[in-house]
Design an enzyme around this catalytic site. Structure first.
Site, mmCIF file in Angstrom:
data_model
loop_
_atom_site.group_PDB
_atom_site.id
_atom_site.type_symbol
_atom_site.label_atom_id
_atom_site.label_comp_id
_atom_site.label_asym_id
_atom_site.label_seq_id
_atom_site.Cartn_x
_atom_site.Cartn_y
_atom_site.Cartn_z
ATOM 1 N N ARG A 62 1.796 8.919 -7.949
ATOM 2 C CA ARG A 62 2.265 7.428 -8.254
ATOM 3 C C ARG A 62 3.117 7.488 -9.572
ATOM 4 N NH1 ARG A 62 -3.214 4.106 -6.376
ATOM 5 N NH2 ARG A 62 -2.695 4.550 -4.158
ATOM 6 N N SER A 78 0.761 -1.259 0.167
ATOM 7 C CA SER A 78 0.074 0.088 -0.050
ATOM 8 C C SER A 78 0.835 1.262 -0.019
ATOM 9 C CB SER A 78 -0.867 0.061 1.298
ATOM 10 O OG SER A 78 -1.551 1.177 1.521
#
Ligand SMILES: Cc1cc2nc3c(=O)[nH]c(=O)nc-3n(C[C@H](O)[C@H](O)[C@H](O)COP(=O)(O)OP(=O)(O)OC[C@H]3O[C@@H](n4cnc5c(N)ncnc54)[C@H](O)[C@@H]3O)c2cc1C
Length: 671
Positions: free
Chosen positions: A338, A285
């Site tokens: 990301r 995560s």
């Protein structure tokens, strides 16, 4: 330029949704009972939608291919869900969440949708708390928050590393309450194979009972697709093994435009690929980047020694480590978005600094966090002059409390204790921002066919921020669709039940039965997975983290060849009238083989770099932004919506121009 009507309501951005809700038509309770709605998918988007519409009084049929609605892929979500509650008093607001999302998506999303998402985000948390979702709480009992990438506030609500599971249990409970009341008819182990269009409107679906193999017709006044993302087109991804594109793709072939298919999110923190036998990748995560620091050795010889097993990461002194995200992006550090973090990892590994056998891994290291938390804890416990060992022991306990299940998962898969050795991670396919094009009402270009959650293209532009997918799925299901679908269904109060004996249903069913027969009688020699793996490799190599025109042109040819080979040589064992997972896979891979080509066409068309779409030809060559993505707002500030023209590779491009009234288009910088 645009032939698409996104139906954005008039007025200032912060009043649009209120205005729209106030002016939407509604259906009275007595009429709702006479209206059928099909919801395909029972993840967070579909579960929330089915429960909400049944609660309102509609007669709902819900479908999923798993054995239980509560096994939808949403259950895998780990890190958290965003909401602009400003509980931390750290400057958050609806506007800031909106702004962060538009910027995070590299200015390729529709402002009005994103603002609505930010606006309803706070309601989601209230709704879930009322359902009993056990969000983490701080010492005083208030809901706790942490940070995710691309933002400078803490707005992510979480339930340890199992946020998706807990949220899904909430939605599932709401759904099963309606099943219990008879307001929702649940069809698990059913796979939608086609959508049926009658007089230009979606009026039902063709589904296969996966246990008996029976192909069934189901009619309804509206169909909602909440069928998740298509990351598995890459074969290896963090998605659940069953996740697929079939429902959305069949809808596309029946007239629903496909929006921005090339926008794929590659997540920076996944367990690296270990070999060709693998069929699945595992996410670690993003929440771990709150406390973990990402680095590679600063010296090539150290990286090589690590790869050869002569050194371990912990042998490398602090001065010889390159915390490259902190170095390149001091303002956001390890919490850059990301796409930025993934490309930076690839850049270091391509330059020879990778730290595993294949050279495709970087470290995610918690030593600094052990020490920081350990010292804090020693203070709290009033331990004078704690030893270094005691500090680390206390720190590890704190980290374990926060992320214990993720550490356990890592150790189970990799066989190395991450409390002792820094984790090794590498980017992997994780999420698809593309999906069926929808207007502000979440309606596709086919009237009566709506699309929610990850399956639609809306809200995240070219890059989704962490913890925003759960937010979008639940916003769509609980708070948006109940208004917008009612507005559509207001015209259907006199329609009466949909007759599934109509020729359109008969023809659609026959098409599916014929296709199943083809697979089973093909008598080829190669299993479905061979084709899927080959497609995935082409997609990853040529339409993955970095793309260029030549590679994309090659990919299109290679995908065509794999597709031809597939139809000639695929071998599907078993029978039609039984539980047959190879048959299920064959249908899904056939659709991936067409989608893959469209993704490459879309990536080839977009001559710019934005978010997750990085075209090597379009990057900054000099100055402080050297190596960063170079957008072309003058020519590409649009949503690419592709129309199926009867054959793979022949889709026609439509453009929805994106206009920015609230947010100024600038180059995205996280420095
Ligand atoms: C490992 C992992 C961790 C993640 N962590 C986070 C996180 O912390 N925060 C965050 O915001 N996001 C996270 N995400 C992303 C997020 O989990 C997903 O985007 C989201 O859950 C998708 O929800 P959904 O309801 O749209 O679809 P899904 O949950 O994928 O549900 C799809 C549903 O559609 C059904 N379905 C599909 N096709 C058919 C068909 N043809 N016929 C019948 N039924 C069909 C399935 O059975 C299922 O019920 C994570 C993703 C992954 C992979």
């Amino acid at each position: 330029m645009s032939t698409l009507d996104s139906k954005i309501p008039p007025g200032p951005i912060d009043k649009k949704w209120t205005y729209h809700k106030g002016h939407a038509r509604i259906v009275n309770p007595a009429n709702k009972r006479r209206i059928d709605v099909i919801v395909v998918g029972t993840g967070l988007a579909g579960g929330a939608a089915a429960a909400s519409l049944a609660e309102q009084g509609y007669s709902v049929k819900a479908f999923c291919f798993q054995d239980s609605a509560r096994r939808a892929h949403s259950i895998a979500a780990q890190g958290g869900i965003n909401a602009a509650k400003n509980y931390q008093n750290d400057g958050d607001s609806t506007y800031r969440l909106f702004y962060d999302t538009v910027k995070g998506g590299d200015y390729r999303s529709r402002e009005a949708n994103v603002y609505r998402l930010a606006e309803v985000s706070a309601n989601i948390i209230d709704q879930c708390v009322a359902q009993g979702v056990p969000f983490a709480r701080d010492y005083g009992g208030l809901l706790d928050n942490r940070s995710f990438g691309g933002v400078q506030v803490s707005r992510t609500f979480y339930a340890r590393g199992q946020t998706g599971q807990q949220l899904l249990l909430g939605a599932y409970s709401a759904l099963m309450r309606q099943v219990g009341k008879g307001a929702v008819q649940m069809f698990d182990r059913h796979e939608m194979l086609d959508v049926v269009i009658v007089d230009g409107k979606a009026r039902g679906i063709i589904a296969r009972n996966l246990i008996t193999g029976e192909v069934e017709r189901h009619g309804a006044h509206a169909v909602l697709l909440c069928t998740g993302g298509y990351g598995n087109v890459f074969f290896l991804s963090t998605n659940a093994m069953g996740s697929n594109v079939t429902a959305a793709w069949k809808a596309h072939k029946r007239g629903a435009y496909f929006g921005n298919p090339c926008y794929t999110q590659i997540h920076p923190t996944c367990i690296p690929v270990s070999g060709t036998h693998q069929s699945k990748l595992t996410l670690m995560s993003e929440s771990l980047r709150n406390d973990g620091r990402i680095w590679v050795p600063a010296k090539l010889e150290d990286a090589q020694a690590i790869r050869e097993g002569k050194k371990k990461g912990r042998d490398i002194p602090e001065a010889d480590r390159d915390y490259y995200l902190e170095r390149r992006y001091p303002a956001f550090g390890n919490l850059v978005p990301r796409d930025v973090a993934s490309r930076a990892a690839k850049e270091r590994c391509d330059a020879g600094f990778g730290v595993n056998r294949t050279g495709e891994a970087v470290y995610l290291d918690f030593n600094a966090a052990f020490e920081r938390y350990g010292k804090q804890q020693a203070n709290v416990l009033k331990i004078d002059n704690p030893s270094k060992e005691k500090i680390i022991e206390l720190g590890k306990a704190v980290v374990s409390e926060k992320y214990g299940n993720l550490f356990d998962m890592y150790e189970n898969i990799v066989g190395e204790n991450p409390y002792e050795h820094a984790m090794k991670i590498y980017p992997a396919v994780h999420y698809t921002m593309g999906g069926l094009w929808v207007d502000y009402n979440l309606q596709t270009t086919v009237p009566g066919l709506f699309c929610l959650g990850e399956a639609n293209f809306s809200d995240h532009g070219a890059n989704r921020l962490g913890a925003s997918a759960l937010m979008q799925g639940l916003a769509d299901g609980y708070f948006v669709i109940p208004y917008t679908v009612s507005d559509y269904l207001a015209d259907d109060i006199r329609t009466g039940p949909i007759d599934t004996k109509r020729p359109e249903f008969v023809a659609a069913e026959k098409e599916q039965v014929d296709r199943i027969d083809h697979f089973l009688n093909n008598k080829g020699t190669k299993p479905v997975d061979d084709f899927h793996r080959a497609l995935g490799k082409v997609m990853w190599d040529k339409c993955g983290m970095a793309r260029n025109a030549q590679g994309l042109q090659e990919a299109i040819q290679e995908i065509r060849a794999i597709r031809d080979d597939f139809w000639k040589n695929v071998r599907v064992p078993g029978k039609a009238g039984e539980f047959n997972q190879e048959l299920e896979k064959a249908g899904r891979v056939a659709d991936f083989l067409e989608l893959g080509e469209l993704m490459c066409m879309d990536a080839l068309n977009r001559n710019e770099s934005c978010g997750g779409h990085f075209r090597e030809e379009y990057q900054e060559l000099d100055g402080p932004q050297k190596g960063e993505a170079k957008r072309d707002d003058a020519n590409y500030a649009y949503v690419a919506a592709w129309e199926w023209l009867g054959e793979a590779g022949k889709a026609q491009l439509h453009k929805e121009a994106l206009t920015f009234e609230e947010v100024k288009l600038t180059q995205r910088s996280y420095k």
